[in-house]
Scaffold this motif. Structure first.
Motif, PDB file in Angstrom:
ATOM      1  N   SER A   1       0.825  -1.215   0.000  1.00  0.00           N
ATOM      2  CA  SER A   1       0.000   0.000   0.000  1.00  0.00           C
ATOM      3  C   SER A   1       0.858   1.264   0.000  1.00  0.00           C
ATOM      4  O   SER A   1       0.579   2.233  -0.706  1.00  0.00           O
ATOM      5  CB  SER A   1      -0.891   0.032   1.246  1.00  0.00           C
ATOM      6  OG  SER A   1      -1.652  -1.131   1.282  1.00  0.00           O
ATOM      7  N   TRP A   2       1.896   1.249   0.825  1.00  0.00           N
ATOM      8  CA  TRP A   2       2.768   2.427   0.916  1.00  0.00           C
ATOM      9  C   TRP A   2       3.439   2.708  -0.422  1.00  0.00           C
ATOM     10  O   TRP A   2       3.482   3.852  -0.868  1.00  0.00           O
ATOM     11  CB  TRP A   2       3.803   2.189   2.020  1.00  0.00           C
ATOM     12  CG  TRP A   2       4.885   3.225   2.028  1.00  0.00           C
ATOM     13  CD1 TRP A   2       6.195   3.027   1.781  1.00  0.00           C
ATOM     14  CD2 TRP A   2       4.736   4.635   2.261  1.00  0.00           C
ATOM     15  NE1 TRP A   2       6.886   4.210   1.848  1.00  0.00           N
ATOM     16  CE2 TRP A   2       5.994   5.221   2.146  1.00  0.00           C
ATOM     17  CE3 TRP A   2       3.623   5.454   2.534  1.00  0.00           C
ATOM     18  CZ2 TRP A   2       6.219   6.568   2.319  1.00  0.00           C
ATOM     19  CZ3 TRP A   2       3.845   6.811   2.698  1.00  0.00           C
ATOM     20  CH2 TRP A   2       5.125   7.344   2.596  1.00  0.00           C
ATOM     21  N   HIS A   3       3.927   1.659  -1.047  1.00  0.00           N
ATOM     22  CA  HIS A   3       4.554   1.833  -2.356  1.00  0.00           C
ATOM     23  C   HIS A   3       3.581   2.390  -3.377  1.00  0.00           C
ATOM     24  O   HIS A   3       3.918   3.264  -4.167  1.00  0.00           O
ATOM     25  CB  HIS A   3       5.103   0.483  -2.855  1.00  0.00           C
ATOM     26  CG  HIS A   3       6.352   0.095  -2.126  1.00  0.00           C
ATOM     27  ND1 HIS A   3       6.606  -1.217  -1.768  1.00  0.00           N
ATOM     28  CD2 HIS A   3       7.384   0.816  -1.662  1.00  0.00           C
ATOM     29  CE1 HIS A   3       7.749  -1.267  -1.119  1.00  0.00           C
ATOM     30  NE2 HIS A   3       8.249  -0.045  -1.045  1.00  0.00           N
TER      31      HIS A   3
ATOM     32  N   LYS B   1       3.110   5.992  -2.660  1.00  0.00           N
ATOM     33  CA  LYS B   1       4.290   6.807  -2.922  1.00  0.00           C
ATOM     34  C   LYS B   1       4.608   6.902  -4.427  1.00  0.00           C
ATOM     35  O   LYS B   1       4.946   7.974  -4.932  1.00  0.00           O
ATOM     36  CB  LYS B   1       5.482   6.229  -2.168  1.00  0.00           C
ATOM     37  CG  LYS B   1       6.684   7.159  -2.110  1.00  0.00           C
ATOM     38  CD  LYS B   1       7.790   6.561  -1.270  1.00  0.00           C
ATOM     39  CE  LYS B   1       9.082   7.343  -1.455  1.00  0.00           C
ATOM     40  NZ  LYS B   1      10.231   6.617  -0.942  1.00  0.00           N
TER      41      LYS B   1
END
Lengths: 468, 291
Positions: free
Chosen positions: B196-198, B201
């Protein structure tokens, strides 16, 4: 761009119809608005022309024939009493001259007035505060107001009030105001009796009694600092005391021979005021307290004193009918050991605009208001007025007010009505005081700021005392 | 080339109106800032840069007003963007009553600031306000503050109220930006094993950039122009602790010192033009890179 041209190319038959309908509607609306404005104009035009006609036909001093004139009158909120409006109605019935009041909220009033005066579009009558620097700097009365020196009531009005409206020997306005009723500390006599307290003669006595009250769980003082102007009274109203300790101070300040920052008594008063705040005499919430709550808070019995106009006792009784007005007494602000009852000979006043088309009628209205029976009517029908600044009227002073006058026989003019360039910076002084109470600045800094603002104003006013 | 369809004189009316009502008063403002124009005298004399000297001289508070204004601007840009983005991300996904939540968060934006100010003045009253009452009720007495009258808290409270009011508006713009991002990017990222973070970002943030630039410009200009929030909540108090440029300008005008007031607004105009220029250039570059 793209969408724009697309729109244009699709503008065909029915759209065209729609568009022209819109256009018609808009034109119709504009026409209505223009007609409306025009109607207003012609209305006032008719009004304007009729008095000229009737004046020519010689109504002059007789006042017998009825006219059809409207005088516009711009004033700040709170300056027009209901009783005066009643009188205006009677005046209209007698003379046919109608008074159209235009009342503006007090925090915006001076901006509105000055804009109108600068634009040359002031009303027939306009309200303003009295005081020499006020009438010359703020309203430029020599240009904007009518000379009223020859009017009959000028001889009867309190000479001290007239002095505040006089510039180069000419009188420019009429003050009808309760100039004798100063802001004093109203105290709850019951609470004082319960704790064996009497009215203080010095600051130390005041401090001691406040501490006693605080220890007993009663907040000594209700002080509405949030209003921005009220707490400045604590500094300004002991003015006669500053002048008493340093004789000639007022005149020296006006002649720019002395500065506020050099006066030890003013500094002392500010230091004491800060001490009162720091000791918690004003409670925990003074920065958020407002004057609108004063009467309710005093009626609650949780506060022992408040600095207020003497008529507050009537409001307290109104707020809680169980708390009677005569349960409260008065004493003067004891900062710097002040024992002088200050008087403020000025007050909201009425000026006639020099560009008015109805100067004679406006004079007639002022003369009407100043008739003894009408002054008495105003006095009898307004709870905030105890007396007016004309002789021969039956006053309404209550027992405690009479006692107050008897206790403090020495009287003096407050600082803002005598010393130039103080009244116009009232709200700034309020901010300085709050900054001082919040430890952001020291008493000297506040006095320095006052000096600086005075110098700024004096320079723009081309005051010779400040010229280098 | 398409703009050549219309002859240039079609624009004359608009340019004329713009010139008379915007350019001329602007230039006049610059001139008046170099004079001693005031309400006390009829004559206006040229005094060079004296007004600007006054603004930056010691013993005056103007520098603190400028710092306050910049502080307000920076704080609200960061807070509104962060909170707006957070809400936008949450309300973009499958959450229950999505429409209802969106409307509720957007609602403060359509209430006039004066009304918001009056409501919060009551909520933040130290003695009787809803916030302190609630804190005390929960036993959190130590957290109850004099929100608007303590010099350490007043400015933070104003920033808080303005963020509360403005975050919803920013959310709506970012939400529109999020919805224009095609799902296929996320699917591709998932296949490549992105978490999710990737995804946030490397997919969401770069593709949301144009919308973020728009919100930043809006927030920036709103922040520099702040007036009502301060005026109605504290009127610059306690003392001068929360005065900003526009409340100072207003005060100068009401004191009749038109010259100094105009100098102050000219300064702000200059500053906003420069900031606006660079932000728009930045935006143009971002868009250029997209294509």
């Amino acid at each position: 761009m793209k969408t724009h041209t697309a729109e244009h190319s699709t503008l065909k038959g029915s759209d065209m119809m729609k568009k022209s309908m819109w256009l018609l509607t808009v034109i119709a609306l504009v026409a209505i608005i223009v007609a409306g404005c025009g109607g207003g104009n012609t209305g006032s035009g008719a009004n304007a022309s009729s008095p000229a006609g009737s004046a020519n036909s010689g109504t002059g001093g007789t006042g017998g024939a009825k006219q059809n004139i409207t005088l516009t009158y711009l004033a700040s909120q709170g300056w027009i009493k209901d009783a005066e409006m009643q009188l205006a109605k009677k005046f209209e019935a007698e003379t046919g001259i109608r008074i159209d009041y235009q009342i503006v909220p007090s925090d915006q009033y001076f901006n509105v007035l000055k804009t109108k005066l600068n634009a040359g579009e002031a009303t027939d009558l306009f309200g303003g505060q009295s005081g020499k620097s006020e009438i010359s700097l703020n309203y430029n009365v020599e240009k904007n107001a009518v000379d009223l020196s020859g009017e009959e009531w000028v001889k009867r009005e309190d000479p001290l009030s007239i002095e505040q409206l006089t510039l180069n020997g000419k009188v420019y306005a009429q003050t009808i105001w309760d100039t004798g009723s100063s802001f004093v500390i109203a105290y709850n006599k019951k609470i004082f009796e319960q704790h064996g307290l009497t009215i203080p003669k010095t600051y130390e006595e005041f401090k001691a009694l406040s501490q006693t009250l605080l220890d007993a769980g009663i907040t000594p003082l209700y002080e509405p600092i949030a209003d921005g102007w009220h707490h400045v009274l604590w500094f300004a109203e002991p003015g006669p005391r500053y002048d008493e300790v340093t004789p000639g101070l007022y005149d020296d300040l006006n002649a720019n021979k002395k500065k506020f920052v050099d006066d030890p008594t003013m500094k002392l008063a500010l230091t004491q005021f800060k001490e009162m705040y720091d000791l918690g005499f004003m409670g925990d919430n003074a920065f958020s307290d407002t004057g609108a709550d004063s009467a309710v808070k005093m009626a609650s019995g949780k506060y022992a004193m408040t600095l207020a106009a003497q008529s507050i006792v009537n409001d307290i009784e109104k707020a809680d009918p169980n708390v009677k007005a005569d349960q409260f007494g008065y004493f003067v602000i004891p900062l710097a050991d002040n024992q002088i009852y200050y008087i403020n000979p000025g007050g909201p006043s009425k000026f006639i605009y020099s560009g008015s088309k109805h100067i004679e009628e406006a004079k007639q209205y002022l003369a009407y208001l100043a008739q003894p029976e009408n002054l008495q009517y105003m006095l009898d029908n307004d709870s905030t007025i105890s007396n007016l600044n004309f002789p021969g009227l039956k006053d309404k002073y209550n027992e405690e007010q009479k006692k107050l006058m008897a206790t403090y026989t020495k009287k003096g003019t407050d600082i803002q009505d005598y010393v130039n360039y103080v009244n116009p910076q009232w709200m700034d002084m309020g901010k300085d005081l709050v900054a001082m109470l919040g430890n952001a600045i020291q008493p000297e800094d506040m006095l320095k700021s006052i000096d600086k603002r005075r110098a700024d104003m004096a320079v723009v006013a081309k005051d010779p005392a400040w010229a280098k | 080339m398409r703009n050549k369809i219309y002859p240039f004189y079609f624009a004359l009316g608009t340019v004329g109106v713009y010139f008379i009502f915007f350019v001329v008063p602007g230039l006049m403002g610059f001139y008046y800032s170099l004079t001693d124009w005031n309400s006390y005298s009829d004559t206006i004399t040229f005094i060079g840069l004296d007004n600007f000297k006054t603004l930056f001289s010691s013993g005056e508070n103007y520098v603190s007003y400028i710092i306050n204004t910049l502080n307000f601007t920076a704080s609200t840009v960061i807070l509104k963007t962060a909170i707006g983005l957070l809400f936008a991300l949450i309300l973009n996904e499958g959450i229950k009553l999505k429409g209802f939540h969106r409307v509720m968060i957007f609602m403060p934006s359509i209430v006039p600031m004066l009304v918001v100010g009056l409501i919060f003045k009551s909520i933040l009253n130290p003695a009787t306000g809803l916030l302190n009452e609630a804190l005390r009720w929960m036993g959190l007495d130590f957290m109850a503050q004099k929100w608007l009258v303590d010099a350490n808290w007043a400015f933070k409270s104003i920033i808080g109220v303005d963020t509360w009011k403005g975050a919803g508006y920013i959310m709506i713009i970012l939400l529109a930006g999020l919805q224009s991002i095609s799902r296929s990017y996320y699917e591709a990222a998932e296949i490549d094993g992105a978490n999710s973070w990737h995804k946030f970002k490397y997919v969401t943030l770069p593709l949301l950039m144009p919308a973020l630039v728009v919100t930043t410009v809006l927030n920036l200009l709103h922040g520099l122009k702040v007036f009502e929030a301060v005026y109605v909540l504290t009127n610059g108090g306690p003392g001068y602790a929360t005065d900003v440029l526009y409340t100072a300008i207003f005060k100068e005008f009401s004191m009749g010192r038109y010259g100094v007031g105009t100098a102050l607004s000219s300064l702000l105009f200059l500053f906003m033009t420069i900031v606006g220029y660079f932000v728009i250039r930045l935006m143009a570059r971002e868009e250029g890179r997209d294509q």
